[in-house]
Design a protein around this motif. Structure first.
Motif, PDB file in Angstrom:
ATOM      1  N   PHE A 170       0.813  -1.209   0.000  1.00 26.52           N
ATOM      2  CA  PHE A 170       0.000   0.000   0.000  1.00 26.52           C
ATOM      3  C   PHE A 170       0.850   1.264   0.000  1.00 26.52           C
ATOM      4  O   PHE A 170       0.405   2.319  -0.465  1.00 26.52           O
ATOM      5  CB  PHE A 170      -1.017  -0.022   1.137  1.00 26.52           C
ATOM      6  N   GLY A 171       2.082   1.166   0.473  1.00 28.32           N
ATOM      7  CA  GLY A 171       3.020   2.284   0.339  1.00 28.32           C
ATOM      8  C   GLY A 171       3.346   2.537  -1.123  1.00 28.32           C
ATOM      9  O   GLY A 171       3.454   3.684  -1.560  1.00 28.32           O
ATOM     10  N   GLY A 172       3.489   1.456  -1.886  1.00 32.54           N
ATOM     11  CA  GLY A 172       3.704   1.600  -3.325  1.00 32.54           C
ATOM     12  C   GLY A 172       2.508   2.247  -4.006  1.00 32.54           C
ATOM     13  O   GLY A 172       2.657   3.137  -4.848  1.00 32.54           O
ATOM     14  N   PHE A 173       1.305   1.832  -3.606  1.00 34.98           N
ATOM     15  CA  PHE A 173       0.094   2.447  -4.156  1.00 34.98           C
ATOM     16  C   PHE A 173      -0.007   3.917  -3.751  1.00 34.98           C
ATOM     17  O   PHE A 173      -0.449   4.758  -4.539  1.00 34.98           O
ATOM     18  CB  PHE A 173      -1.162   1.691  -3.716  1.00 34.98           C
ATOM     19  N   THR A 174       0.396   4.224  -2.534  1.00 35.48           N
ATOM     20  CA  THR A 174       0.379   5.614  -2.067  1.00 35.48           C
ATOM     21  C   THR A 174       1.312   6.472  -2.913  1.00 35.48           C
ATOM     22  O   THR A 174       0.962   7.589  -3.312  1.00 35.48           O
ATOM     23  CB  THR A 174       0.775   5.689  -0.577  1.00 35.48           C
ATOM     24  N   THR A 175       2.492   5.958  -3.202  1.00 34.56           N
ATOM     25  CA  THR A 175       3.434   6.665  -4.065  1.00 34.56           C
ATOM     26  C   THR A 175       2.837   6.858  -5.455  1.00 34.56           C
ATOM     27  O   THR A 175       2.962   7.935  -6.046  1.00 34.56           O
ATOM     28  CB  THR A 175       4.765   5.887  -4.144  1.00 34.56           C
TER      29      THR A 175
END
Length: 137
Positions: free
Chosen positions: A20-25
């Motif tokens: 989800f950090g990747g999606f946030t980025t």
């Protein structure tokens, strides 16, 4: 396949945080580049809007899928959201300061500095989220 499932279950929180950090980025980049390239919005304004969108996305996904918080009382969620935004604001200031130091004071390249700082910020955000925002009561 069973081993993969076992590893996932054991490390679910960290794995979901990374995903989800990747999606946030991705949300941040999509909003930023849409505002700057498609709408010709000044890059600083676009960056603020992208940061807000990314933090909102991160709050919802961290709450529901990473730390699996289920309490939905307004007072509780409002407090949690305030802590989340304040911690992200602190890590955002830290990111800017570290970038400034690495690039302007120590003459590291911008790209490598951004990558190094991104790792530091991800770790810092995880610690803030785990210990302060979404702690277990």
């Amino acid at each position: 396949m069973e081993n993969i499932i076992k590893i996932y279950k054991k490390n679910k929180e960290i794995i979901n945080y990374i995903i989800f950090g990747g999606f946030t980025t991705l949300v941040n980049f999509i909003v930023y580049f849409s505002f700057t390239n498609l709408l010709n919005i000044h890059y600083l304004i676009a960056n603020i809007i992208a940061w807000i969108a990314a933090v909102l996305f991160a709050y919802v996904t961290n709450r529901l899928y990473v730390f699996e918080k289920v309490n939905i009382g307004f007072k509780f969620v409002f407090r949690e959201m305030c802590l989340f935004f304040m911690s992200r604001l602190i890590s955002g200031v830290a990111e800017t300061a570290i970038l400034f130091c690495m690039i302007d004071l120590f003459n590291f390249g911008e790209n490598i500095s951004k990558v190094v700082v991104a790792f530091v910020v991800v770790i810092l955000n995880y610690i803030f989220s785990k210990v302060l925002v979404f702690k277990k009561y």
